[in-house]
Design a protein around this motif. Structure first.
Motif, PDB file in Angstrom:
ATOM      1  N   ILE A 166       0.995   4.433   9.405  1.00 16.38           N
ATOM      2  CA  ILE A 166       0.069   3.305   9.534  1.00 16.38           C
ATOM      3  C   ILE A 166       0.241   2.356   8.354  1.00 16.38           C
ATOM      4  O   ILE A 166       0.223   1.127   8.505  1.00 16.38           O
ATOM      5  CB  ILE A 166      -1.381   3.820   9.623  1.00 16.38           C
ATOM      6  CG1 ILE A 166      -1.583   4.583  10.929  1.00 16.38           C
ATOM      7  CG2 ILE A 166      -2.374   2.670   9.532  1.00 16.38           C
ATOM      8  CD1 ILE A 166      -2.972   5.109  11.121  1.00 16.38           C
ATOM      9  N   ARG A 167       0.421   2.901   7.181  1.00 20.18           N
ATOM     10  CA  ARG A 167       0.634   2.081   5.985  1.00 20.18           C
ATOM     11  C   ARG A 167       1.879   1.198   6.151  1.00 20.18           C
ATOM     12  O   ARG A 167       1.860   0.014   5.808  1.00 20.18           O
ATOM     13  CB  ARG A 167       0.773   3.011   4.776  1.00 20.18           C
ATOM     14  CG  ARG A 167       1.042   2.323   3.456  1.00 20.18           C
ATOM     15  CD  ARG A 167       1.386   3.371   2.418  1.00 20.18           C
ATOM     16  NE  ARG A 167       1.627   2.777   1.124  1.00 20.18           N
ATOM     17  CZ  ARG A 167       0.696   2.603   0.186  1.00 20.18           C
ATOM     18  NH1 ARG A 167      -0.526   2.981   0.425  1.00 20.18           N
ATOM     19  NH2 ARG A 167       0.999   2.058  -0.978  1.00 20.18           N
ATOM     20  N   GLN A 168       2.982   1.769   6.693  1.00 26.60           N
ATOM     21  CA  GLN A 168       4.195   0.987   6.892  1.00 26.60           C
ATOM     22  C   GLN A 168       3.967  -0.170   7.856  1.00 26.60           C
ATOM     23  O   GLN A 168       4.442  -1.294   7.629  1.00 26.60           O
ATOM     24  CB  GLN A 168       5.304   1.904   7.428  1.00 26.60           C
ATOM     25  CG  GLN A 168       5.957   2.786   6.370  1.00 26.60           C
ATOM     26  CD  GLN A 168       7.084   3.595   6.957  1.00 26.60           C
ATOM     27  OE1 GLN A 168       6.915   4.247   7.980  1.00 26.60           O
ATOM     28  NE2 GLN A 168       8.237   3.536   6.315  1.00 26.60           N
ATOM     29  N   ARG A 169       3.216   0.085   8.929  1.00 22.51           N
ATOM     30  CA  ARG A 169       2.983  -0.977   9.918  1.00 22.51           C
ATOM     31  C   ARG A 169       2.093  -2.073   9.345  1.00 22.51           C
ATOM     32  O   ARG A 169       2.301  -3.263   9.620  1.00 22.51           O
ATOM     33  CB  ARG A 169       2.366  -0.369  11.177  1.00 22.51           C
ATOM     34  CG  ARG A 169       2.371  -1.307  12.367  1.00 22.51           C
ATOM     35  CD  ARG A 169       1.993  -0.561  13.636  1.00 22.51           C
ATOM     36  NE  ARG A 169       3.023   0.395  14.025  1.00 22.51           N
ATOM     37  CZ  ARG A 169       4.063   0.075  14.783  1.00 22.51           C
ATOM     38  NH1 ARG A 169       4.212  -1.166  15.207  1.00 22.51           N
ATOM     39  NH2 ARG A 169       4.950   0.987  15.112  1.00 22.51           N
ATOM     40  N   ILE A 170       1.099  -1.688   8.541  1.00 22.35           N
ATOM     41  CA  ILE A 170       0.249  -2.701   7.905  1.00 22.35           C
ATOM     42  C   ILE A 170       1.076  -3.576   6.969  1.00 22.35           C
ATOM     43  O   ILE A 170       0.949  -4.805   6.966  1.00 22.35           O
ATOM     44  CB  ILE A 170      -0.911  -2.017   7.152  1.00 22.35           C
ATOM     45  CG1 ILE A 170      -1.865  -1.340   8.135  1.00 22.35           C
ATOM     46  CG2 ILE A 170      -1.672  -3.040   6.307  1.00 22.35           C
ATOM     47  CD1 ILE A 170      -2.954  -0.540   7.454  1.00 22.35           C
ATOM     48  N   CYS A 171       1.932  -2.945   6.165  1.00 22.74           N
ATOM     49  CA  CYS A 171       2.751  -3.719   5.225  1.00 22.74           C
ATOM     50  C   CYS A 171       3.702  -4.645   5.965  1.00 22.74           C
ATOM     51  O   CYS A 171       3.903  -5.804   5.576  1.00 22.74           O
ATOM     52  CB  CYS A 171       3.525  -2.778   4.310  1.00 22.74           C
ATOM     53  SG  CYS A 171       2.478  -1.822   3.184  1.00 22.74           S
ATOM     54  N   ALA A 172       4.335  -4.138   7.060  1.00 13.52           N
ATOM     55  CA  ALA A 172       5.257  -4.984   7.829  1.00 13.52           C
ATOM     56  C   ALA A 172       4.542  -6.177   8.433  1.00 13.52           C
ATOM     57  O   ALA A 172       5.119  -7.261   8.581  1.00 13.52           O
ATOM     58  CB  ALA A 172       5.923  -4.148   8.925  1.00 13.52           C
ATOM     59  N   THR A 173       3.268  -6.004   8.762  1.00 17.91           N
ATOM     60  CA  THR A 173       2.497  -7.097   9.370  1.00 17.91           C
ATOM     61  C   THR A 173       2.100  -8.151   8.340  1.00 17.91           C
ATOM     62  O   THR A 173       2.318  -9.347   8.525  1.00 17.91           O
ATOM     63  CB  THR A 173       1.236  -6.535  10.051  1.00 17.91           C
ATOM     64  OG1 THR A 173       1.631  -5.592  11.047  1.00 17.91           O
ATOM     65  CG2 THR A 173       0.425  -7.636  10.688  1.00 17.91           C
TER      66      THR A 173
END
Length: 851
Positions: free
Chosen positions: A755-762
């Motif tokens: 989830i952290r990776q997806r938030i950062c990518a967004t």
């Protein structure tokens, strides 16, 4: 017309009147995803249009109705529009989303009031739950309640045993004072379970229930009449514990149930029956006289063998809270001395005086166990009051005093001062300057997955982000707190606000900033404090890293009410200092009272501490008190101590008469401002010695008043049993930071890695509507020094690291979830995160933590 068109502000003048609004738009709240309607009505009106946030609303979004006012014959127009949650979320301005109506007539235009539109919500957790209490009958009950944050603000209702409380029907109950429940005079019927209910247009929330117990003091009936005088010349009287009698588990009355005294004013002489009694009494008298003569003879002989005389004068009764000691030593040629050619007459005199408040915990009663006069070849004088002083003269090269078990806390390497025969002047040392513990330390091994290092019950922690350490590498990282004399010497008005925290190893490098959390004791306000982060150099000097209000690209400081979270890229020793800007600058002090029995079974010692409001400072006090056998008697409280140069007063009030008494001149003690303001050097405390009249008295109740002159005041209510078996235990700390100081890998973080990776990518990707990492920072109350994050390879990751450090004690992820909900509704990357896209471990972790 299109939104870009500019509608005319007026129409050429014509006979008539300006429009008058019959109905203006009202403030409104959006509940969940339901749109709201804004209405306005005016006469006479040819046209009405809405303007929202300074822009005209498209004509197609208006719904209008036209009618004729029968009384005036003027044209009436009514218009309404719908406002959606999406429109409110997309607006980013200095104020709330707003709309107003503009109406036209032949004469000109009129504008309505501005109506604000906000998204309604209500948080889950109460900011303060009510706490249970036990109060005597007719005492005051105050139950505090701070409802969850919400828009609109929640209204509070109190329940008793699940039934609503109506304060209008009971004058004894008041629920108007800042959501608190106040019962002015407690009645037995007021016992029960109380719950605070908070509700707004979105939801209702229940607090934890608080149990209130109202009890009745069982007391004595009046004494009976004295009995007839007995043959032993005594008479008796009795009393019963029946006002009311104890029941339902209540305690028996304190004190004696019967009392006797001589009934002949001391003139009664018992008859001696026979001659054998006379012989017995005569023998006892002769024995007493013989023992007395023997003691006097031995004393005179031992004094004649001593070459030194010691005179100790304690003038505390004359100085009213200050102790003065005089020590006089007279030498008269002694062949046992190493150098017998010394002057035949040498007098050494020293006088010391100081306030009775100490800056180091010490049990004064235990100290007085040591003998004042020792007639052996080593002469030692040990006097304890406000200071511990020891003199030693010996034919050996060095003399070391004996440590009494239980006198000093474990780990404090205190010993009596020493004197070599060559010295002509005794070495007298203040207790506060003796060595103490030097370091509190914890370690852990961390690798590429990162983790968290916590020093339990100190408020100090270190967060190593995922990926900060290169793969295939691991480091043993340590963290310590300086427990000795602070190496940071304050300049001018600057004061130390935190412990000195060291993290290392110093030669370690990280690819992503780590987060160091340091507690502080300042009442944070940029108007009154200028707070700095400082670092110790390799040469031992301290240099300023930054002011917490400054812009910097080298590090970031986020100042919370009780701690500072610092993003750093190099290890070392750090501390927070503060420079008061005004006299209203406030240091938060934690005040607590401990008690323990003294060597004398009738005495009881109270020790009142005033320490910086940091968990580490209070832990030091707790550790010392545990080794002295001290017991916490009341939950610690916060005292707001202003930098206005006024001193601190500590006093004992409401001591039960005829049961306890306090030693003269010690009921009220005053501490100078400078010693309190710089109290981080050593724990500041004042000692009070109470004495009970009889051994049967086992209960103590009194009040400790701690107040700053022209400042804040706190009352500590002491109500305890001096018997350990009957004493109620008060916990030192509300919660432990961590069972294991070092946590590594995913379990150390609240946000799952996927989830952290997806938030950062967004959010690392720039967005035309501004929904990028800057908005993520803003929604998490990070509004300053954003240039620091702009220099990072992944600003969102650093923001989430700061969130992790800031919320390490939170039970759920509500604050982050709400921020993402407000931002992410238009982000397909976020809205498309569904269960199958998460790996199973992360999904289960998220579900357990309420994400």
């Amino acid at each position: 017309t299109d939104n870009s068109e500019v509608l005319p502000e007026s129409i050429p003048s014509a006979p008539g009147t300006l429009p008058h609004f019959i109905e203006e738009p009202d403030d409104a709240y959006i509940i969940k995803s339901n749109p709201i309607a804004l209405r306005c009505k005016a006469r006479p009106a040819m046209q009405i249009f809405f303007k929202c946030n300074g822009e005209w609303v498209h004509q197609n979004e208006h719904v209008s109705e036209e009618s004729l006012d029968e009384r005036s014959g003027l044209k009436v127009r009514e218009v309404f529009i719908n406002v959606t949650r999406q429109q409110v979320e997309d607006f980013h301005g200095p104020e709330d989303y707003w709309c107003q109506c503009v109406a036209w007539s032949h004469l000109g235009t009129s504008k309505s009031r501005k109506a604000s539109v906000r998204i309604a919500y209500l948080r889950k957790n109460f900011e303060q739950d009510p706490q249970g209490r036990e109060v005597p009958i007719e005492g005051m009950i105050v139950l505090h309640c701070r409802p969850p944050e919400g828009v609109p603000a929640a209204e509070v209702e109190w329940l008793k045993n699940e039934e609503p409380i109506d304060s209008e029907q009971d004058e004894n109950i008041d629920t108007r004072a800042d959501h608190n429940l106040i019962i002015r005079q407690a009645r037995l019927s007021d016992s029960g379970n109380y719950t605070c209910m908070a509700a707004n247009i979105v939801a209702k929330r229940r607090s934890l229930s608080a149990t209130v117990v109202v009890y009745v003091d069982g007391s004595w009936e009046v004494w009976s009449e004295w009995s007839v005088c007995s043959p032993e010349c005594e008479h008796l009287r009795i009393r019963e514990c029946t006002a009311p009698p104890p029941r339902n588990g209540g305690k028996f009355c304190e004190g004696l149930s019967q009392e006797s005294e001589n009934c002949t004013d001391g003139l009664c002489i018992l008859g001696i029956e026979n001659a054998s009694d006379i012989a017995l009494y005569s023998g006892l008298g002769a024995a007493v006289v013989a023992v007395a003569v023997l003691v006097i003879g031995v004393t005179l002989y031992r004094r004649s063998q001593s070459d030194y005389g010691v005179d100790v004068i304690d003038s505390s009764a004359l100085t009213g809270g200050f102790q003065t000691f005089n020590f006089k030593t007279v030498r008269q040629g002694n062949p046992l001395l190493l150098n017998s050619s010394m002057q035949p007459d040498l007098t050494v005199s020293r006088t010391y005086s100081g306030p009775i408040c100490l800056q180091d915990p010490l049990d004064k009663e235990l100290m007085t166990e040591s003998s004042l006069f020792n007639p052996l070849s080593d002469i030692k004088v040990k006097v304890q009051s406000s200071f511990m002083v020891s003199l030693g003269v010996s034919e050996r090269a060095e003399y070391r005093g004996k440590n009494h078990s239980g006198t000093f806390p474990h780990g404090n390497n205190r010993s009596f001062s020493t004197m070599h025969p060559r010295n002509k002047t005794p070495y007298i040392q203040n207790l506060s300057s003796l060595p103490t513990r030097t370091e509190l330390r914890t370690t852990g091994v961390f690798g590429h997955l990162g983790g968290r290092l916590v020093m339990p019950n100190t408020g100090v922690s270190l967060l190593i982000p995922h990926g900060a350490i290169p793969e295939e590498n691991s480091w043993e990282i340590y963290m310590s707190i300086n427990q000795g004399e602070p190496s940071l010497q304050s300049d001018g008005s600057e004061v130390l606000l935190s412990p000195e925290v060291t993290c290392g190893p110093p030669d370690m490098t990280v690819t992503t900033p780590f987060a160091l959390t340091i507690p502080h004791c300042a009442d944070v306000s940029s108007e009154h404090w200028n707070i700095h982060l400082k670092k110790r150099t390799q040469q031992g000097k301290w240099e300023e890293v930054m002011s917490v209000e400054d812009e910097s690209t080298s590090c970031y400081c986020l100042l919370d009410p009780f701690a500072c979270h610092v993003l750093l890229d190099s290890f070392g020793t750090y501390a927070l200092t503060g420079e008061p800007i005004t006299d209203c600058a406030v240091k938060q002090l934690k005040v607590a009272v401990f008690g323990c029995m003294s060597c004398n079974s009738l005495d009881y010692n109270l020790r009142v501490y005033c320490v910086d409001n940091t968990p580490w400072a209070f832990q030091e006090v707790v550790s010392d008190e545990r080794h002295q056998g001290g017991q916490l008697l009341e939950e610690p409280k916060l005292l707001h101590f202003k930098g206005n140069t006024f001193s601190l007063q500590i006093s004992v009030l409401d001591i039960p008469p005829f049961l306890w008494r306090i030693k003269p001149f010690t009921a009220c003690q005053e501490v100078p401002f400078s010693r309190v303001w710089c109290s981080n050097r050593q724990p500041l405390h004042c000692a009070f010695s109470l004495e009970r009249y009889t051994p049967t008295t086992t209960q103590l109740s009194c009040k400790i008043c701690i107040r700053q002159l022209k400042g804040h005041e706190q009352i500590l209510q002491v109500q305890t049993s001096i018997l350990e078996s009957e004493r109620e235990t008060i916990t030192f700390f509300a919660q432990e930071d961590s069972t294991f100081p070092a946590q590594t890998g995913p379990k150390a973080f609240k946000i799952p890695y996927s989830i952290r990776q997806r938030i950062c990518a967004t959010f690392d990707t720039p967005n035309a509507k501004g929904k990028d990492w800057q908005m993520l920072a803003q929604k998490n109350s990070i509004n300053r020094n954003l240039s620091y994050f702009a220099t990072q390879s992944s600003p969102s990751a650093v923001i989430l690291n700061l969130w992790e450090a800031r919320h390490q004690h939170d039970g759920d992820l509500d604050s982050l979830a709400c921020a993402l909900e407000e931002i992410g509704r238009t982000h397909t990357k976020l809205s498309n995160i569904t269960e199958p896209q998460l790996d199973e471990a992360d999904f289960n972790y998220s579900r357990q933590n309420g994400v």
